[in-house]
Design a protein around this motif. Structure first.
Motif, PDB file in Angstrom:
ATOM      1  N   ALA A 140      13.108   0.453 -11.257  1.00  9.78           N
ATOM      2  CA  ALA A 140      12.866  -0.530 -12.321  1.00  9.78           C
ATOM      3  C   ALA A 140      12.661  -1.922 -11.736  1.00  9.78           C
ATOM      4  CB  ALA A 140      14.034  -0.546 -13.290  1.00  9.78           C
ATOM      5  N   ASP A 141      11.752  -2.675 -12.339  1.00 12.57           N
ATOM      6  CA  ASP A 141      11.451  -4.031 -11.877  1.00 12.57           C
ATOM      7  C   ASP A 141      11.617  -4.985 -13.050  1.00 12.57           C
ATOM      8  OD1 ASP A 141      10.630  -6.278 -10.550  1.00 12.57           O
ATOM      9  OD2 ASP A 141       8.489  -5.793 -10.669  1.00 12.57           O
ATOM     10  N   LEU A 142      12.785  -5.638 -13.101  1.00 10.27           N
ATOM     11  CA  LEU A 142      13.075  -6.574 -14.187  1.00 10.27           C
ATOM     12  C   LEU A 142      12.850  -7.998 -13.680  1.00 10.27           C
ATOM     13  CD1 LEU A 142      14.378  -3.958 -15.223  1.00 10.27           C
ATOM     14  CD2 LEU A 142      16.194  -5.328 -16.210  1.00 10.27           C
ATOM     15  N   ALA A 143      11.607  -8.377 -13.528  1.00 16.51           N
ATOM     16  CA  ALA A 143      11.278  -9.685 -12.965  1.00 16.51           C
ATOM     17  C   ALA A 143      11.421 -10.779 -14.008  1.00 16.51           C
ATOM     18  CB  ALA A 143       9.851  -9.671 -12.417  1.00 16.51           C
ATOM     19  N   SER A 144      11.749 -11.982 -13.540  1.00 17.91           N
ATOM     20  CA  SER A 144      11.840 -13.129 -14.440  1.00 17.91           C
ATOM     21  C   SER A 144      10.441 -13.569 -14.839  1.00 17.91           C
ATOM     22  CB  SER A 144      12.554 -14.290 -13.752  1.00 17.91           C
ATOM     23  OG  SER A 144      12.472 -15.458 -14.563  1.00 17.91           O
ATOM     24  N   PRO A 145      10.237 -13.872 -16.125  1.00 14.96           N
ATOM     25  CA  PRO A 145       8.918 -14.338 -16.564  1.00 14.96           C
ATOM     26  C   PRO A 145       8.712 -15.837 -16.360  1.00 14.96           C
ATOM     27  CG  PRO A 145      10.373 -14.173 -18.454  1.00 14.96           C
ATOM     28  CD  PRO A 145      11.175 -13.728 -17.249  1.00 14.96           C
ATOM     29  N   PHE A 146       9.724 -16.522 -15.854  1.00 12.24           N
ATOM     30  CA  PHE A 146       9.644 -17.971 -15.724  1.00 12.24           C
ATOM     31  C   PHE A 146       9.089 -18.366 -14.360  1.00 12.24           C
ATOM     32  CE2 PHE A 146      13.053 -17.212 -18.804  1.00 12.24           C
ATOM     33  CZ  PHE A 146      12.538 -17.907 -19.891  1.00 12.24           C
ATOM     34  N   GLU A 147       8.174 -19.321 -14.371  1.00 10.91           N
ATOM     35  CA  GLU A 147       7.561 -19.821 -13.147  1.00 10.91           C
ATOM     36  C   GLU A 147       7.612 -21.341 -13.144  1.00 10.91           C
ATOM     37  OE1 GLU A 147       3.603 -18.318 -13.108  1.00 10.91           O
ATOM     38  OE2 GLU A 147       4.199 -16.235 -12.750  1.00 10.91           O
ATOM     39  N   SER A 173      21.892  -9.891 -25.664  1.00  9.15           N
ATOM     40  CA  SER A 173      21.475  -8.672 -26.355  1.00  9.15           C
ATOM     41  C   SER A 173      19.992  -8.721 -26.719  1.00  9.15           C
ATOM     42  CB  SER A 173      22.307  -8.470 -27.620  1.00  9.15           C
ATOM     43  OG  SER A 173      21.965  -9.443 -28.604  1.00  9.15           O
ATOM     44  N   ARG A 174      19.409  -7.551 -26.928  1.00  6.60           N
ATOM     45  CA  ARG A 174      18.010  -7.493 -27.358  1.00  6.60           C
ATOM     46  C   ARG A 174      17.829  -8.122 -28.741  1.00  6.60           C
ATOM     47  NH1 ARG A 174      13.117  -4.652 -26.541  1.00  6.60           N
ATOM     48  NH2 ARG A 174      11.608  -5.835 -27.776  1.00  6.60           N
ATOM     49  N   PRO A 175      18.731  -7.876 -29.712  1.00  3.45           N
ATOM     50  CA  PRO A 175      18.547  -8.526 -31.015  1.00  3.45           C
ATOM     51  C   PRO A 175      18.518 -10.049 -30.930  1.00  3.45           C
ATOM     52  CG  PRO A 175      20.079  -6.705 -31.233  1.00  3.45           C
ATOM     53  CD  PRO A 175      19.828  -6.872 -29.761  1.00  3.45           C
ATOM     54  N   PHE A 176      19.372 -10.641 -30.073  1.00  4.95           N
ATOM     55  CA  PHE A 176      19.366 -12.098 -29.963  1.00  4.95           C
ATOM     56  C   PHE A 176      18.059 -12.583 -29.355  1.00  4.95           C
ATOM     57  CE2 PHE A 176      20.252 -16.179 -27.870  1.00  4.95           C
ATOM     58  CZ  PHE A 176      20.767 -16.890 -28.950  1.00  4.95           C
ATOM     59  N   MET A 177      17.539 -11.856 -28.384  1.00  6.58           N
ATOM     60  CA  MET A 177      16.269 -12.253 -27.788  1.00  6.58           C
ATOM     61  C   MET A 177      15.126 -12.101 -28.791  1.00  6.58           C
ATOM     62  SD  MET A 177      17.175 -13.500 -25.031  1.00  6.58           S
ATOM     63  CE  MET A 177      18.388 -13.456 -23.693  1.00  6.58           C
ATOM     64  N   ASP A 178      15.189 -11.085 -29.658  1.00  9.41           N
ATOM     65  CA  ASP A 178      14.191 -10.969 -30.720  1.00  9.41           C
ATOM     66  C   ASP A 178      14.226 -12.198 -31.627  1.00  9.41           C
ATOM     67  OD1 ASP A 178      13.436  -8.479 -29.797  1.00  9.41           O
ATOM     68  OD2 ASP A 178      14.615  -7.358 -31.260  1.00  9.41           O
ATOM     69  N   LEU A 179      15.434 -12.648 -31.925  1.00  5.91           N
ATOM     70  CA  LEU A 179      15.601 -13.835 -32.773  1.00  5.91           C
ATOM     71  C   LEU A 179      15.158 -15.104 -32.073  1.00  5.91           C
ATOM     72  CD1 LEU A 179      16.969 -15.446 -35.199  1.00  5.91           C
ATOM     73  CD2 LEU A 179      19.057 -15.393 -33.795  1.00  5.91           C
ATOM     74  N   PHE A 180      15.539 -15.271 -30.802  1.00  7.57           N
ATOM     75  CA  PHE A 180      15.467 -16.583 -30.149  1.00  7.57           C
ATOM     76  C   PHE A 180      14.228 -16.787 -29.283  1.00  7.57           C
ATOM     77  CE2 PHE A 180      17.633 -20.195 -27.893  1.00  7.57           C
ATOM     78  CZ  PHE A 180      17.957 -20.900 -29.040  1.00  7.57           C
ATOM     79  N   VAL A 182       6.622 -15.998 -23.703  1.00  9.52           N
ATOM     80  CA  VAL A 182       7.447 -14.911 -23.190  1.00  9.52           C
ATOM     81  C   VAL A 182       7.872 -14.012 -24.345  1.00  9.52           C
ATOM     82  CG1 VAL A 182       9.593 -14.351 -21.971  1.00  9.52           C
ATOM     83  CG2 VAL A 182       8.279 -16.382 -21.325  1.00  9.52           C
ATOM     84  N   SER A 183       7.766 -12.714 -24.149  1.00  9.70           N
ATOM     85  CA  SER A 183       8.173 -11.780 -25.194  1.00  9.70           C
ATOM     86  C   SER A 183       9.691 -11.617 -25.200  1.00  9.70           C
ATOM     87  CB  SER A 183       7.526 -10.414 -24.978  1.00  9.70           C
ATOM     88  OG  SER A 183       8.092  -9.762 -23.852  1.00  9.70           O
ATOM     89  N   SER A 184      10.230 -11.127 -26.320  1.00 11.09           N
ATOM     90  CA  SER A 184      11.669 -10.903 -26.397  1.00 11.09           C
ATOM     91  C   SER A 184      12.115  -9.850 -25.399  1.00 11.09           C
ATOM     92  CB  SER A 184      12.066 -10.503 -27.820  1.00 11.09           C
ATOM     93  OG  SER A 184      11.442  -9.295 -28.197  1.00 11.09           O
ATOM     94  N   ARG A 185      11.285  -8.856 -25.151  1.00 11.39           N
ATOM     95  CA  ARG A 185      11.633  -7.830 -24.159  1.00 11.39           C
ATOM     96  C   ARG A 185      11.721  -8.446 -22.771  1.00 11.39           C
ATOM     97  NH1 ARG A 185      14.030  -2.812 -23.508  1.00 11.39           N
ATOM     98  NH2 ARG A 185      13.639  -2.199 -21.344  1.00 11.39           N
ATOM     99  N   LEU A 234      12.426 -11.554 -22.074  1.00  6.39           N
ATOM    100  CA  LEU A 234      13.641 -12.371 -22.051  1.00  6.39           C
ATOM    101  C   LEU A 234      14.876 -11.498 -21.872  1.00  6.39           C
ATOM    102  CD1 LEU A 234      13.235 -15.094 -24.830  1.00  6.39           C
ATOM    103  CD2 LEU A 234      13.403 -15.459 -22.369  1.00  6.39           C
ATOM    104  N   TYR A 235      14.918 -10.388 -22.599  1.00  2.00           N
ATOM    105  CA  TYR A 235      16.050  -9.469 -22.510  1.00  2.00           C
ATOM    106  C   TYR A 235      16.205  -8.932 -21.090  1.00  2.00           C
ATOM    107  CZ  TYR A 235      18.826  -5.234 -23.429  1.00  2.00           C
ATOM    108  OH  TYR A 235      19.779  -4.255 -23.407  1.00  2.00           O
ATOM    109  N   GLU A 236      15.108  -8.535 -20.485  1.00  2.00           N
ATOM    110  CA  GLU A 236      15.165  -8.023 -19.114  1.00  2.00           C
ATOM    111  C   GLU A 236      15.559  -9.124 -18.133  1.00  2.00           C
ATOM    112  OE1 GLU A 236      11.445  -6.172 -18.244  1.00  2.00           O
ATOM    113  OE2 GLU A 236      11.854  -4.417 -19.517  1.00  2.00           O
TER     114      GLU A 236
END
Length: 501
Positions: free
Chosen positions: A197-204, A310-317, A329-332, A334-336
């Protein structure tokens, strides 16, 4: 009609409460001075501040060991008290008996040494030179050994110091839990490290501090922080302090990682919302005080990990994150990003949710050996690095990234670290109980409805103050004894899913 003895007991109890409330106010004033030293005080203010905090510590100690207080406690021994009154007497008696065994000049010396230690540690960390801090640390170790010996010369001094922060669960419970975490998390982390699995940060790039501050203020608004009884500031080491009338939080900003500030702010919100949830009518007495650091940490970890990561909080925020940071950035994603496991990280406060506990175990083992005399202060950097290598397969290149990274030993807070992991374990147990009672917490979080969870926590944890001992409070809140089962089930489920194990 009350008997004379009942009336006398009532008057004695009221006198005790009045005394304890004044004493608590002295302690709270010292807390505000400590907050100011870490947040706003000019760098050159340390000499005066050291004397101020030492003087308040001495006054507090004198009030706690006062003969009139001792007489009140003796008079109330065996008196017909209700459950809340008995709890107040129990808590005051425990603190009084410990304090009367410690000379006032030793308490004052520890306070002054701790206050002076802060700038020494800051300079040593800045210069990456443990030897600058070593004499101060050695002095603090000696003072705390002496402190523990005065309280109970026949017991393990580290167990005595641990009870300053967690008075009822016992060091044996802490050791058992930490050993279980080490035994079960290390192989889980190894599996994660070996996964594809590769859970890379989406932030640059970097993100402006002002934008990050707006983001975390929005997070506090969303979660329901009461700004009328709090404030947000920055500090090198984020913390929360205060009373139910004034519960402040701090955070820090990392330009390359905005999730660091978000996570630390939600963590401190958990501490502050516990403090704000304490009963106002009992301010100044144990019934208006938080139970202990294990319970306090359970509240911060519950909000940080079980809600904020949590995934629900990332969906919200996620939309709020994108609005403030100018990202897409997608909630997924952010969650990862919020749940990456990276064993090669050297810094505890930046550690992920699982490897964090190995950082705690390392510190626990080192400070336990320091207090017992099995480890010399001069050996700390080497042992620290060796344990990092053993537990996380990474080795610090500097003292600043290693044994100088934490502030706790400057305060002489030996015995504090285990409460972090105990709190994380308890957070999972409490969150599971809330989910069982409320149901649909994921849907509430996704909808931004945090009142049900917050009100459940107030009802089942916060409002009790110190009425119950820790183990009794856990049973009252969750219906079962303190256990690591819920945390380990949660960890295996969450990270097994994320990493495809």
């Amino acid at each position: 009609m009350a008997t004379d003895s009942t009336a006398d007991a009532g008057e004695t109890y009221e006198a005790l409460v009045e005394h304890v409330t004044r004493m608590t106010n002295v302690g709270n004033a010292a807390g505000l001075l400590n907050w100011d030293q870490q947040v706003m005080m000019p760098d050159a203010g340390t000499p005066a501040r050291s004397q101020q905090t030492a003087a308040l510590s001495a006054v507090h100690h004198e009030m706690l060991t006062d003969d009139d207080l001792a007489d009140s406690l003796d008079a109330l021994d065996g008196a017909d008290l209700d459950d809340e009154q008995a709890a107040v007497v129990r808590e005051v008696r425990r603190e009084h008996e410990r304090a009367t065994r410690v000379p006032g000049d030793l308490v004052e010396e520890i306070s002054e040494t701790s206050s002076n230690a802060l700038p020494v540690w800051q300079e040593a960390k800045r210069e990456d030179d443990f030897e600058q801090f070593a004499p101060t640390l050695e002095k603090l170790v000696e003072l705390k050994r002496e402190y523990a010996e005065h309280i109970d010369p026949d017991r393990d001094p580290y167990a005595v110091l641990f009870e300053e922060y967690e008075p009822y669960l016992g060091l044996d419970t802490a050791e058992r839990v930490l050993e279980r975490l080490r035994d079960e998390l290390v192989p889980l982390i190894d599996e994660i490290s070996d996964s594809d699995a590769d859970l890379a940060s989406p932030f640059e790039g970097t993100y402006d501090e002002a934008a990050q501050e707006e983001l975390v203020r929005d997070a506090l608004d969303t979660l329901g922080y009461d700004w009328d009884r709090g404030r947000l500031d920055t500090a090198p080491h984020p913390f929360s302090m205060g009373t139910q009338f004034d519960a402040r939080v701090t955070t820090r900003f990392t330009p390359e990682d905005p999730l660091d500030a978000l996570g630390s702010t939600i963590h401190e919100f958990g501490h502050a919302t516990y403090t704000q949830g304490l009963p106002q009518e009992h301010y100044g007495t144990p019934l208006g005080e938080s139970r202990d650091l294990s319970v306090h940490e359970s509240q911060s970890r519950l909000w940080e990990n079980h809600v904020g990561r949590s995934r629900p909080f990332m969906d919200l925020f996620a939309p709020t994150v994108n609005d403030h940071l100018g990202t897409d950035v997608s909630s997924r994603e952010l969650y990862e990003a919020a749940n990456q496991i990276y064993p090669d990280n050297l810094i505890r406060v930046e550690a992920d949710e699982l490897t964090y506990h190995l950082h705690i175990i390392l510190r626990f083992e080192i400070e336990r050996d320091l207090i017992s005399g099995d480890l010399d202060v001069s050996e700390v950097p080497q042992v620290w690095n060796d344990k990092m290598d053993e537990y996380l397969d990474v080795r610090p290149d500097s003292d600043s990234e290693g044994c100088l990274q934490d502030i706790h030993w400057t305060n002489g807070a030996f015995g504090y670290f285990p409460t972090y992991s105990l709190g994380s374990v308890l957070a999972a147990q409490i969150f599971a109980a809330a989910e069982d009672d409320l149901g649909g917490l994921d849907e509430d979080v996704r909808a931004g409805e945090f009142d049900p969870l917050r009100e459940w926590l107030v009802e089942n944890v916060h409002r009790h103050g110190c009425r119950y001992t820790t183990d009794d409070l856990v049973r009252e809140a969750t219906g079962e004894a303190f256990t690591a089962d819920h945390f380990l089930d949660y960890a295996r489920g969450k990270f097994g899913d994320l990493y495809g194990l």
